[in-house]
Design an enzyme around this catalytic site. Structure first.
Site, PDB file in Angstrom:
ATOM      1  N   LYS A 117      79.478 101.236  87.088  1.00 16.68           N
ATOM      2  CA  LYS A 117      79.168 102.537  86.487  1.00 16.68           C
ATOM      3  C   LYS A 117      80.388 103.436  86.542  1.00 16.68           C
ATOM      4  CE  LYS A 117      74.301 102.984  87.678  1.00 16.68           C
ATOM      5  NZ  LYS A 117      73.357 103.933  88.300  1.00 16.68           N
ATOM      6  N   LEU A 152      69.428  96.124  90.017  1.00 15.36           N
ATOM      7  CA  LEU A 152      68.027  95.801  90.291  1.00 15.36           C
ATOM      8  C   LEU A 152      67.448  95.181  89.023  1.00 15.36           C
ATOM      9  CD1 LEU A 152      67.042  99.067  92.172  1.00 15.36           C
ATOM     10  CD2 LEU A 152      67.777  96.900  93.151  1.00 15.36           C
ATOM     11  N   GLU A 209      70.900 109.323  90.398  1.00 14.88           N
ATOM     12  CA  GLU A 209      71.733 110.503  90.147  1.00 14.88           C
ATOM     13  C   GLU A 209      70.878 111.759  90.076  1.00 14.88           C
ATOM     14  OE1 GLU A 209      73.612 110.954  86.384  1.00 14.88           O
ATOM     15  OE2 GLU A 209      71.979 110.043  85.287  1.00 14.88           O
ATOM     16  N   ARG A 217      70.223 120.237  85.621  1.00 15.17           N
ATOM     17  CA  ARG A 217      69.973 121.000  84.385  1.00 15.17           C
ATOM     18  C   ARG A 217      68.556 120.728  83.931  1.00 15.17           C
ATOM     19  NH1 ARG A 217      69.509 116.776  80.894  1.00 15.17           N
ATOM     20  NH2 ARG A 217      70.810 114.968  81.314  1.00 15.17           N
TER      21      ARG A 217
END
Ligand code: ADP
Length: 446
Positions: A158, A203, A287, A291
């Site tokens: 990532k 996963l 994560e 917002r």
């Protein structure tokens, strides 16, 4: 309370924010690109300013244009909406430096959550369970290979500053990893301006479950339950619901309590979504989205709380008037993203909407900016409308949704409407037996 809010966004979310402002008696400024001058929220706003040409980089991402619009119109706050500049710490800082309030968390919290490696470390230290992964940024291919051996294949690469489901790469073997690291680094550099990457255990069959949090400046933190968003294509959500079929109250409030304590401890202010993968009864933090999220409306239906109004009130310095003990999660809500895209390939399909009819009735909510003869531009996100259906039980909700999707007419362009209809008639979906790969695996047949 604010006197005038500038809405630095477009589409359905801009209307959503505009409505919240109007209900709170706050004046509004719409900003728009050249092609967006006829959007509904531009018509409904008290004032509007064209901030640039059609490409997002010259308009909705153009910080100096947006700040100038704020200054010229005398706005005392800016709502960034979702996407665009909503997680941009530099923008948040610039807004404050111009004596305008950024409706969102502090720039420091945005920076912390914007770097997924730092966010993960912070959350892990606060007792939140995380996915097993590499320690910090991976610089060296050989180190990455060693770490992958420790974590165990398959692994996912990532981007530290990644978002929007972009740039993630799954590797099943060391050879694949070697190749993917090079690709992932260059993609991350192009898309996010940094080639920092990290590794995580991949996963295989998890669900995506996320938790909605609201915090004020006085240390009050509320947990509004979860949303399950496992129905995805290209790592992007298509259908979201609350509650999830797999959680009971014990699991829900176990994780909710940890989150409330964590967000209190870091002194967070504003709304946030904490995203988890859920596998074999365990949560794994992915994560924080610091917002508003597109799918916030699902939680509004099940809690009765107007998240956007609360967000604005918090930013203006008000204390949350709701207590955790008053929050009751009731009934079932599902959001269907009606996108202008091909329902097999998910390629965007811009064009003119020739005919339009929206469903209605008890428990049906449509958040949308489109109208008959509206030409969907090629420049932006393909979301046309959110159909949010609410009922007492999941089964009733699915039945109601089928009626609503049957009534919905958007002619002239391809949309995801028909796909949603097929989806909710599938046994697996009705029985809650799906994970984040269900759609990819079944799309060919649907
Ligand atoms: P982004 O910020 O780009 O949206 P996320 O970290 O939220 O990235 O991940 C997006 C999606 O990618 C998740 O909803 C999930 O489907 C998939 N994903 C991310 N991490 C993993 C993982 N460790 N294992 C399996 N799937 C993952």
């Amino acid at each position: 309370m604010f006197n005038k809010i500038l809405i630095a966004n477009r589409g359905e979310i801009a209307i959503r924010i505009l409505r919240a402002c109007k209900e709170l008696g706050i004046k509004t400024v719409a900003v728009h690109s050249e092609i967006d001058s006829s959007l509904m929220h531009v018509k409904f706003a008290d004032e509007s300013v064209c901030i640039g040409p059609n490409s997002s980089s010259q308009s909705y991402l153009n910080i100096s244009s947006i700040l100038s619009a704020g200054e010229v119109t005398g706005a005392d706050a800016i709502h960034p909406g979702v996407g665009f500049l909503s997680e941009n710490a530099h923008f948040a800082r610039m807004v404050s430096e111009h004596n305008i309030t950024f409706i969102g968390p502090s720039a420091d919290h945005l920076s912390m959550m914007g770097d997924k490696i730092i966010a993960k470390k912070t959350m892990q230290n606060l007792g939140i369970p995380v996915v097993n992964g590499s320690e910090g940024v991976l610089e060296d291919v050989e180190v990455a290979l060693q770490q992958a051996e420790k974590i165990g294949y398959p692994v996912i690469i990532k981007a530290a500053l990644g978002g929007g489901g972009k740039g993630m790469k799954v590797s099943n073997t060391p050879d694949e990893l070697r190749l993917n690291i090079k690709l992932a680094k260059s993609e991350a550099k192009i898309n996010f301006g940094s080639d920092a990457i990290y590794l995580e255990k991949y996963l295989v069959n998890p669900k995506h479950i996320e938790m909605q949090i609201i915090c004020d400046d006085y240390g009050n933190v509320l947990f509004l339950g979860e949303r399950e968003c496992s129905i995805q294509r290209n790592n992007q959500k298509l259908m979201e619901e609350s509650p999830s079929t797999v959680l009971n109250d014990e699991q829900r409030y176990y994780i909710g309590d940890i989150l409330v304590k964590a967000f209190k401890q870091i002194g967070y202010s504003g709304v946030a979504t904490v995203e988890f993968l859920y596998d074999n009864g365990q949560f794994f933090f992915m994560e924080v989205n610091p917002r508003l999220q597109v799918e916030h409306s699902v939680t509004e239906q099940t809690t009765g709380i107007d998240i956007v109004k609360e967000q604005i009130k918090i930013a203006s310095g008000e204390e949350l008037s709701i207590k955790q003990s008053n929050i009751k999660i009731r009934g079932h809500a599902i959001e269907f993203r009606i996108n202008a895209e091909d329902s097999k390939t998910f390629m965007p399909c811009p064009g003119k909407i020739e005919e339009l009819y929206f469903p209605g009735g008890n428990g049906i909510r449509i958040d949308s900016h489109i109208y008959r003869n509206y030409v969907v531009p090629q420049y932006y996100d393909s979301l046309l409308a959110k159909l949010i259906v609410y009922a007492n039980t999941r089964e009733e909700c699915l039945n109601k949704a089928l009626c609503a999707l049957d009534e919905l007419v958007i002619d002239g362009i391809n949309t995801t409407t028909e796909l949603h209809k097929k989806l909710i008639q599938e046994n697996d979906i009705r029985e809650g037996k799906f994970d984040i790969h269900w759609l990819e695996k079944n799309i060919g047949r649907l």
